[in-house]
Design an enzyme around this catalytic site. Structure first.
Site, short mmCIF file in Angstrom:
data_model
loop_
_atom_site.label_atom_id
_atom_site.label_comp_id
_atom_site.label_asym_id
_atom_site.label_seq_id
_atom_site.Cartn_x
_atom_site.Cartn_y
_atom_site.Cartn_z
CG ASP A 1 -1.88 1.14 1.30
OD1 ASP A 1 -1.66 2.15 0.59
OD2 ASP A 1 -2.85 1.06 2.08
CD GLU B 1 -1.09 1.09 9.54
OE1 GLU B 1 -2.14 1.30 10.20
OE2 GLU B 1 -0.90 0.08 8.87
CD GLU C 1 -7.25 -4.93 13.07
OE1 GLU C 1 -7.26 -5.96 12.38
OE2 GLU C 1 -6.32 -4.09 13.01
CG HIS D 1 -4.36 -1.73 3.73
ND1 HIS D 1 -3.56 -0.64 3.99
CD2 HIS D 1 -4.68 -2.27 4.93
CE1 HIS D 1 -3.39 -0.53 5.30
NE2 HIS D 1 -4.06 -1.51 5.89
#
Length: 388
Positions: A86, A179, A188, A328
């Site tokens: 990405d 990230e 998440e 992504h």
């Protein structure tokens, strides 16, 4: 106007959109970056035969039996390949670090959720005094080897474990880089881990990278794909499976949205200041007002996010919006039970409540309230979504 379909759950990041100047969909007060194969360009402000067999090369360690699915998933090479390929994501981080070496020179850096260690390697090459790369999955073993083979073993220390449980060899760090963003920005829930590290180790005037993240909402026409994805369950080879339809409506779809499907303006739902926010700030209720830009139908709302690095010499960042180059993360599509007939200038108003799931904090619960009082459509409804 059917949506360009993408393969969900693939390890390929080849679902990019055409480039655009981002007019009308991005916050006009934020400078964005267009990323190409050569770097970052500043923009103006404004089915397997044996389904039971796990290929040994797709997971690190043949004896891997972790009960924690989240960390287990990040032990697979494919997800790291997708993220590294990405270029919007990876080259933005690379340019943030390489073009702002004054931030990293002789500094101690903590890389939260280091994965393969790519951000740690960038920081070391930019002159960091030392980098502590924390990774809980078995990818940490590979990261150690990667660091060694690239000659940075004296600068980068890979620590295998959860940030909340490890013992850092130093009392403080100057920079935290991560990230951490998931689908819909918050899926998440890795943000809380970054905030934990910030509160425990970051010096008073330390830097968190990135330091700003904003969540946006817009509305789209999507009749063709909604018919294929949702209405399909009404008649499956002559059988009524509409009970599944009700469940599928509750699952946000991660997919690439064609910018031509956008019917309304975009609305800023929430901006998160990673340097100063608390973990509770990631749960919120925000109002929205979406104004139709043409006569059309609305089948779904779409959420996406922008990320900013405001501590750089020049403002840097990227967007995951439909009018930006594909990433992504794609976009998050929330289908509506109603098909809304909306006329130009009419307003779809409501609120969105976002919160971590009570049983699994890495999942996200979304409550959407919306209403439209128009010439040809009047509706008011509340819908619940679950990102799992």
């Amino acid at each position: 106007m059917g949506r360009k379909k993408a393969n969900k759950g693939s390890s390929s990041s080849g679902n990019s959109n055409s480039n655009d100047t981002n007019n009308g969909i991005l916050n006009e007060q934020v400078t964005k970056m267009r990323v190409d194969e050569n770097g970052v360009e500043e923009m103006d402000e404004n089915s397997a035969l044996d389904s039971c067999a796990e290929p040994p090369e797709t997971i690190i360690g043949n004896d891997h039996t972790s009960a924690d699915y989240y960390f287990d998933s990040y032990s697979h090479f494919g997800i790291h390949e997708e993220m590294l390929k990405d270029t919007v994501r990876t080259k933005t981080y690379q340019n943030v670090i390489y073009q702002n070496k004054f931030l990293f020179k002789d500094k101690v850096v903590l890389d939260v959720g280091a994965g393969t260690g790519i951000l740690s390697l960038f920081c070391a090459k930019a002159g960091a005094k030392h980098v502590y790369a924390v990774e809980c999955s078995l990818m940490a073993d590979m990261a150690k080897e990667i660091v060694q083979v690239n000659g940075y073993a004296d600068v980068i220390t890979v620590l295998k474990g959860k940030v909340e449980e490890i013992v850092l060899p130093v009392p403080h760090v100057d920079i935290i880089i991560s990230e951490w963003m998931g689908y819909f920005l918050l899926f998440e829930n890795m943000l809380n881990t970054v905030l934990y590290a910030r509160d425990k180790w970051l010096i008073t005037d330390g830097i968190v990278l990135p330091d700003k993240a904003s969540l946006y909402l817009t509305a789209i026409e999507d009749s063709e794909y909604k018919e294929d994805k949702i209405e399909f369950w009404n008649n499956v080879y002559g059988f009524n499976m509409s009970c599944i339809k009700k469940q599928s409506m509750m699952e946000p779809l991660i997919d690439t949205v064609d910018q031509n499907q956008i019917v309304t303006n975009c609305h800023l739902l929430k901006t998160m200041d990673i340097s100063n926010m608390t973990s509770g700030d990631a749960a919120f209720t925000a109002p929205f007002k979406l104004v139709a830009e043409r006569n059309d139908y609305i089948h779904a709302l779409v959420a996406y996010f922008d990320v900013s690095f405001t501590k750089c010499h020049k403002f840097m960042g990227f967007s995951t919006g439909p009018r930006s180059r594909g990433t992504h993360w794609k976009q998050t599509v929330l289908y509506l039970e109603d098909v809304l007939t909306i006329c130009e200038g009419e307003e779809l108003v409501g609120s969105m409540t976002v919160s971590p799931n009570k049983k699994n904090a890495r999942d996200v619960d979304i409550v959407l309230q919306y209403s439209l009082t128009g010439q040809r459509c009047r509706v008011s409804r509340t819908q619940h979504y679950k990102m799992r």
